[in-house]
Design an enzyme around this catalytic site. Sequence first.
Site, PDB file in Angstrom:
ATOM      1  N   ASN A  52       1.053  -1.218  -0.043  1.00  0.00           N
ATOM      2  CA  ASN A  52       0.117   0.014   0.246  1.00  0.00           C
ATOM      3  C   ASN A  52       0.957   1.130   0.050  1.00  0.00           C
ATOM      4  O   ASN A  52       1.912   1.227   0.677  1.00  0.00           O
ATOM      5  CB  ASN A  52      -0.946  -0.098   1.121  1.00  0.00           C
ATOM      6  CG  ASN A  52      -2.049   1.287   1.171  1.00  0.00           C
ATOM      7  OD1 ASN A  52      -1.815   2.150   0.777  1.00  0.00           O
ATOM      8  ND2 ASN A  52      -3.193   0.602   0.942  1.00  0.00           N
ATOM      9  N   ARG A  53       0.621   2.063  -0.882  1.00  0.00           N
ATOM     10  CA  ARG A  53       1.596   3.459  -1.130  1.00  0.00           C
ATOM     11  C   ARG A  53       0.979   4.407  -0.269  1.00  0.00           C
ATOM     12  O   ARG A  53       1.500   5.480  -0.213  1.00  0.00           O
ATOM     13  CB  ARG A  53       1.235   3.827  -2.372  1.00  0.00           C
ATOM     14  CG  ARG A  53       1.954   2.533  -3.320  1.00  0.00           C
ATOM     15  CD  ARG A  53       1.390   2.817  -4.909  1.00  0.00           C
ATOM     16  NE  ARG A  53       0.164   2.608  -5.040  1.00  0.00           N
ATOM     17  CZ  ARG A  53      -0.464   3.002  -6.272  1.00  0.00           C
ATOM     18  NH1 ARG A  53       0.251   3.130  -7.217  1.00  0.00           N
ATOM     19  NH2 ARG A  53      -1.822   2.659  -6.465  1.00  0.00           N
TER      20      ARG A  53
END
Length: 175
Positions: free
Chosen positions: A52-53
Site C-alpha cells: 500500500n502506497r
Amino acid sequence: MLSGTRLEQTEENRIRHEIPPIYDENSRILILGSFPSVKSREGQFFYHHPQNRFWKVLAAVFEKETVPSSIEEKREFLLTHGIALWDVIASCEIRGSSDSSIKNVIPNDLTPILEKADIRRIFCNGGTSYKLYEKYLRGVTGREAVKLPSTSPANAACSLEKLVLLWNKIGLFVE
C-alpha cells in the site's frame, strides 16, 4: 434449516474494526479509509500492507526523505502534520480485503474526532471510502468529503507520482 445456516455464515463473516482512530486537538484534516485490510487487521495499524502506497504518498506530500516505518513513527508523523486517520466502517461483512465484498455496514461515529479537533477538511482514500461516507456519514456530519484516488496496490491505474500529485492538496489544510 437452510435459512439458519445462511444466518450463521453471515454472522461468521462480520468483522469489527479494532484499530482506534489517530487524532488529537491539533488535527486539521481527517483521512478516512473504508475498512482495514487483512494485513492491517493483523498488524493492528492502518495501511500495514507493504504494497500500500499510503505512507509513501504522505511522506512525499510533506517532503520527507524517509517514509515512516514503525507504528510509533507513523502515529507521530500523522499527529505532527495535523492529520487524523480512521475508517468509515465500524463493522461489516467482508471477504478478505475486498472492498467490493463489503456488506451490512455499521459506520464509525466520527463525533469524538470532530468535537476534539478543528477538522477543516475530510478526505476519503478511494472511491469505496467516499461512497460509504456519502451514504452513511455525510448526513450525520453535515460535511463534504473530498475523494482522493486509492493508495491501494489494487489501484494500478495510478502511479506513485500521480498519487502524490493528486494527494498534494491535503497539505493546504494543515498549515
